[in-house]
Design an enzyme around this catalytic site. Sequence first.
Site, PDB file in Angstrom:
ATOM      1  N   GLU A 429      44.598  54.371  -0.204  1.00 51.97           N
ATOM      2  CA  GLU A 429      45.265  53.078  -0.335  1.00 51.97           C
ATOM      3  C   GLU A 429      44.915  52.433  -1.681  1.00 51.97           C
ATOM      4  O   GLU A 429      43.756  52.088  -1.925  1.00 51.97           O
ATOM      5  CB  GLU A 429      44.828  52.152   0.809  1.00 51.97           C
ATOM      6  CG  GLU A 429      45.282  50.711   0.652  1.00 51.97           C
ATOM      7  CD  GLU A 429      44.519  49.744   1.544  1.00 51.97           C
ATOM      8  OE1 GLU A 429      44.722  48.529   1.395  1.00 51.97           O
ATOM      9  OE2 GLU A 429      43.722  50.200   2.390  1.00 51.97           O
ATOM     10  N   ASP A 502      41.236  51.043   3.495  1.00 48.95           N
ATOM     11  CA  ASP A 502      40.159  50.081   3.702  1.00 48.95           C
ATOM     12  C   ASP A 502      39.844  49.955   5.193  1.00 48.95           C
ATOM     13  O   ASP A 502      40.711  50.192   6.056  1.00 48.95           O
ATOM     14  CB  ASP A 502      40.544  48.707   3.159  1.00 48.95           C
ATOM     15  CG  ASP A 502      40.651  48.694   1.637  1.00 48.95           C
ATOM     16  OD1 ASP A 502      40.146  49.639   1.004  1.00 48.95           O
ATOM     17  OD2 ASP A 502      41.259  47.755   1.089  1.00 48.95           O
ATOM     18  N   ASP A 504      39.389  47.304   6.837  1.00 46.55           N
ATOM     19  CA  ASP A 504      39.815  46.022   7.422  1.00 46.55           C
ATOM     20  C   ASP A 504      41.197  46.156   8.062  1.00 46.55           C
ATOM     21  O   ASP A 504      41.774  47.239   8.137  1.00 46.55           O
ATOM     22  CB  ASP A 504      39.808  44.923   6.353  1.00 46.55           C
ATOM     23  CG  ASP A 504      40.702  45.281   5.162  1.00 46.55           C
ATOM     24  OD1 ASP A 504      41.535  46.208   5.291  1.00 46.55           O
ATOM     25  OD2 ASP A 504      40.571  44.641   4.110  1.00 46.55           O
ATOM     26  N   ASP A 506      44.173  45.150   7.067  1.00 50.05           N
ATOM     27  CA  ASP A 506      45.218  45.620   6.158  1.00 50.05           C
ATOM     28  C   ASP A 506      45.170  47.135   6.022  1.00 50.05           C
ATOM     29  O   ASP A 506      46.204  47.814   6.006  1.00 50.05           O
ATOM     30  CB  ASP A 506      45.067  44.971   4.775  1.00 50.05           C
ATOM     31  CG  ASP A 506      45.565  43.530   4.759  1.00 50.05           C
ATOM     32  OD1 ASP A 506      46.326  43.168   5.677  1.00 50.05           O
ATOM     33  OD2 ASP A 506      45.191  42.773   3.850  1.00 50.05           O
TER      34      ASP A 506
END
Length: 638
Positions: A429, A502, A504, A506
Amino acid sequence: MSTSAPAKKYNADAIVALEGLDPVRKRPGMYIGSVGSAGLHHLIWEIVDNSVDEAMNGHASEIVVTLHKDGQSITVSDNGRGIPIDKHPKTKKPALEMVLTILHAGGKFEGQNYKTSGGLHGVGASVVNALSKEMTAVVRRDGAQYKMEFERGVVTSKLKKLKAAVRGTGTSITFAPDPQIFPKTTFDSQVITARLETASFLHRGVKVTFVDEVNKTKQTFLHEQGIVDYLAKVLKDRKARPIHEQPFSHAVDDEIRLEGVLQWTESTDEHLRSYVNGIPTGSGGTHENGFKGAITKAVRNYIDTHSLTPRGVKITHEDIREGIVGIVSVFVADPQFQGQTKDRLNNPEVQALVEGAVRAEMEQWMNSNRSTADGIVARIIAAARARAASRAASAAVSRKGAGKRTMLPGKLSDCLSSGKMESELFIVEGDSAGGTAKQCRDRNYQAILPLRGKVLNTESATLKKILDNREIQDVINSLGCGIGPKTDVSSLRYGRIVLLADADSDGHHITTLLLTFFYRHMPQLIADGRLYIAVPPLYRIDIGKQTYWAKDEIHRQEILEEHGGRAKPEITRFKGLGEMMPKVLWETTLDPAQRTLLRVEVDDQLETDRVISDLMGRDASARFRFIMERAADADVDV
């Protein structure tokens, strides 16, 4: 000069013969496929299948499965004849003990007690016993109750007759999986529910009850219409809209017992579920091939008979079966499965029997329902024209060969290794994270492909839109194995594809978008075990001189509870992979010796389809319901 110890002589002393149930405990994967979730739940299916066999042969009408409060023990009861308890003339052991402690001991070999059965090798119950820390068998026969207890396949309490008299007959098996064998021994209520409901569809008239003491619920399944009811449920769960009202259904009990049902829908994929003696065959086999062949030949004959062949377009079997949702269930006296997990049927004679029976019936059905049949043919011709229109676009992304680099995206940092199976492609990403990954990777076998921004949601996108998307194009070109039905796993340029985003919310969203793309357009890579998800840390926790890495909030709390008393912890939350030092990303996420990779597997095709459709489809209300149903059990990162 070698200084190693002399090799031990390879003679008769080196040969080890495993006795009793030892082979099962030494190599459980040979008998249940794996010791993961699928293998754990396979223990239930083995016992349930024995009860189903009693019902299938007219000796039982009810099956009750109880998940006990601990979530780690199961009882399966039926009102069948009860496993025999008298002593065997040769072994002098009770028949019940033989069934539960000896491989290949059972009453399904001679064909006298069971016309058809799902448990045909005589190993299911004994395998479950071998892999359980404890098992209790209770048999009701001749107005009395008999009990026997085991631990890890060994008798701990010999057969004894209980004092209380009982009515009726049947068998109850209670077992708890052995934590020495299974990393996790907690059963999933939803998985059990789905399998039991399916059993009730396949054996119409059999009452199947699931008592879930963990969630304090009780469900009873009884479907008099059998797989016709099952098809209606599959269509509803898949949100597939049929193009004709009445499904085609066929049932025959001649050389084999066969039931088949299907409908054409507006969907663009083919969805068939097949079963043999009530056992799901996820990898298909000769019965499924016969069913598919019958559909193709019946439709071709109808088109030829009524001169409906279109001009300028060739109709393929893919066009004919596009949009089909169907179920085929056969009952075979002597099924030949591929492996103990019975995932694929190999009987060659079954294909011809199924194809012949279904083909004749389908041709008659189409000729008797001309308006419905003509509508189906119109849908097939439209599919053929659409497929022809997209063929050129698909060809543009076909693999040009692993040795050619002209089609590879410029931002792909390829690896040096020419060995496919040893190499890995990390789809990362963002350019920042991609830059960090490029610095720390082992360039000999690890390739890095950074993606910029949010990935296209391919759930509702057209093929043209997907192929026009630059990020998706880069993924396809890097993999080199094509897309859609033409995906060729043997041409894949890497042994593993690893999604790295990541830690998290997102990052999870981007991972979900990529999973949707692979599931819908390259499912062969998932089926072949090539797709993985990397698990980077979200937190760094320094306690004294020790450093710990936590993948999420729950993991962070576990680390603090276990180690937090030593010194005041210093906690750092990573904003993204690009914020990590290359050395840290290597040690936590890329280094094969320390990293965690999650292999993507599909245990339940129907449930996976439904969840992806709800989460990624255009219907916002389905997504809202999904979130609200789970909001109380989840930490939502807003």
